[in-house]
Design an enzyme around this catalytic site. Sequence first.
Site, PDB file in Angstrom:
ATOM      1  N   HIS A 218      -9.654   1.016   5.374  1.00 31.13           N
ATOM      2  CA  HIS A 218      -8.253   1.245   6.056  1.00 31.13           C
ATOM      3  C   HIS A 218      -8.559   2.202   7.087  1.00 31.13           C
ATOM      4  CE1 HIS A 218      -4.105   2.526   6.500  1.00 31.13           C
ATOM      5  NE2 HIS A 218      -3.758   1.215   5.809  1.00 31.13           N
TER       6      HIS A 218
ATOM      7  N   ASN B 270       0.758  -1.165  -0.077  1.00 33.28           N
ATOM      8  CA  ASN B 270      -0.002  -0.060   0.071  1.00 33.28           C
ATOM      9  C   ASN B 270       0.819   1.168   0.099  1.00 33.28           C
ATOM     10  OD1 ASN B 270      -1.821   2.040   0.493  1.00 33.28           O
ATOM     11  ND2 ASN B 270      -2.225   1.400   2.755  1.00 33.28           N
ATOM     12  N   TRP B 271       0.891   1.823  -1.289  1.00 30.07           N
ATOM     13  CA  TRP B 271       1.805   2.982  -1.270  1.00 30.07           C
ATOM     14  C   TRP B 271       1.097   4.370  -0.701  1.00 30.07           C
ATOM     15  CZ3 TRP B 271       3.864   2.083  -7.137  1.00 30.07           C
ATOM     16  CH2 TRP B 271       4.347   1.068  -7.283  1.00 30.07           C
ATOM     17  N   LYS B 272       0.032   4.430  -0.335  1.00 30.09           N
ATOM     18  CA  LYS B 272      -0.670   5.617   0.380  1.00 30.09           C
ATOM     19  C   LYS B 272      -0.478   6.762  -0.605  1.00 30.09           C
ATOM     20  CE  LYS B 272       0.366   3.446   4.766  1.00 30.09           C
ATOM     21  NZ  LYS B 272       0.133   3.701   6.145  1.00 30.09           N
TER      22      LYS B 272
ATOM     23  N   GLY C  21       2.325   2.326  10.442  1.00 27.56           N
ATOM     24  CA  GLY C  21       3.250   3.218  10.435  1.00 27.56           C
ATOM     25  C   GLY C  21       4.112   3.316  11.888  1.00 27.56           C
TER      26      GLY C  21
ATOM     27  N   GLU D 236      -5.458  -5.096  10.712  1.00 31.81           N
ATOM     28  CA  GLU D 236      -4.305  -4.280  10.802  1.00 31.81           C
ATOM     29  C   GLU D 236      -4.745  -3.269  12.088  1.00 31.81           C
ATOM     30  OE1 GLU D 236      -2.439  -3.107   7.062  1.00 31.81           O
ATOM     31  OE2 GLU D 236      -4.393  -1.768   7.168  1.00 31.81           O
TER      32      GLU D 236
ATOM     33  N   GLU E 205      -6.819   4.544   8.176  1.00 27.54           N
ATOM     34  CA  GLU E 205      -6.584   5.953   7.915  1.00 27.54           C
ATOM     35  C   GLU E 205      -7.810   6.651   7.363  1.00 27.54           C
ATOM     36  OE1 GLU E 205      -3.032   5.621   5.666  1.00 27.54           O
ATOM     37  OE2 GLU E 205      -1.958   4.914   7.361  1.00 27.54           O
TER      38      GLU E 205
ATOM     39  N   GLY F  20       2.775  -1.402   4.316  1.00 26.78           N
ATOM     40  CA  GLY F  20       2.845   0.232   4.006  1.00 26.78           C
ATOM     41  C   GLY F  20       4.155   0.535   3.621  1.00 26.78           C
ATOM     42  N   GLY F  21       4.859   1.307   4.615  1.00 30.57           N
ATOM     43  CA  GLY F  21       6.268   1.773   4.578  1.00 30.57           C
ATOM     44  C   GLY F  21       7.046   0.982   3.977  1.00 30.57           C
TER      45      GLY F  21
ATOM     46  N   SER G  22       3.543  -2.319  10.251  1.00 29.30           N
ATOM     47  CA  SER G  22       4.699  -2.143  10.540  1.00 29.30           C
ATOM     48  C   SER G  22       5.301  -3.678  10.128  1.00 29.30           C
ATOM     49  CB  SER G  22       5.262  -1.920  11.937  1.00 29.30           C
ATOM     50  OG  SER G  22       4.485  -0.505  11.948  1.00 29.30           O
TER      51      SER G  22
HETATM   52  C1  PEP Z   1      -0.870   0.013   5.956  1.00 29.53           C
HETATM   53  O1  PEP Z   1      -0.724   1.226   5.512  1.00 29.53           O
HETATM   54  O2  PEP Z   1      -1.770  -0.664   5.645  1.00 29.53           O
HETATM   55  C2  PEP Z   1       0.159  -0.439   6.775  1.00 29.53           C
HETATM   56  C3  PEP Z   1       0.119  -1.468   7.390  1.00 29.53           C
HETATM   57  O3  PEP Z   1       1.332   0.417   6.899  1.00 29.53           O
HETATM   58  P1  PEP Z   1       2.626   0.246   7.715  1.00 29.53           P
HETATM   59  O4  PEP Z   1       3.288  -1.191   7.050  1.00 29.53           O
HETATM   60  O5  PEP Z   1       3.690   1.367   7.237  1.00 29.53           O
HETATM   61  O6  PEP Z   1       2.461   0.159   9.114  1.00 29.53           O
END
Ligand code: PEP
Length: 253
Positions: free
Chosen positions: A97, A9-11, A175, A169, A99, A236-237, A215
């Site tokens: 999600h 997930n590149w957000k 993050g 999640e 966010e 994500g990251g 994470s």
């Molecule tokens: C996400 O955006 O779904 C996520 C899990 O981010 P991260 O891996 O950066 O925690």
Amino acid sequence: MRNTIIIGNWKMHTRRAEAIQLVDNIANGLATNTAPSLRVAVAPPFTALESVAQTISSSSINLVAQNMSDNLQGAHTGEISAVQLKDLGVEMVILGHSERRHIYGEDNEFINRKLLLALRQSLIPILCVGETLEERKADQAIDVCRHQLQAGLDQVTPVQARNIIIAYEPVWAIGTGQTATLQDANAMHIALRQLLVSQYDTECADHCSILYGGSVKPENAQGLLSSPHIDGALVGGASLKAQSFLEIIASAP
Ligand code: PEP
């Protein structure tokens, strides 16, 4: 048997040229690394979907959208519909999600409307559920996530439910560099699968992939992905660098 699915997930990151470069590096790295039962997908920002779709057209990478409208067309300024996503070659869509839930106030009912629409348009929904730190501390994590799942699946038929991907999640893990312990993640995944059994049946529950997100990075991926209850990861990251995303993919069983 369920496939293992790893989704990046590149957000709200990457300009088009960066997105093309990133997915190209991922595709090149995959050619030599991947087991056939492994599904890899990327969720670029809307602005890069078409460019990424062209870049991955001859690879096995699936294209995912990060969100979609709860309407199909019309006067909805700033929204993107399932039809428009399909037109670009999108196959899956992330819904609910944390966010979206916590920054943009999306509630279970709204997410359910989008999920039903995605299914009707033959997009695979990736339904995210997760508790806040306060809810975990209050010992409510499993109840909160089961409620989000149940509400998200309202009016979804048993046949449709087989096509849904679920992502657990924990909000406090996204993050932050903090990850759920394997024990906590397993307990949640088991509880969510039990809900699918009681709401639908064992066959459906066995068919649905439940991913972990929060994470995930090369250092912890193998531990999480080796669990029989965790069917993949929403990353994500660590999906923004081809090298770390490929290392996570390589640690899948
Ligand atoms: C996400 O955006 O779904 C996520 C899990 O981010 P991260 O891996 O950066 O925690």
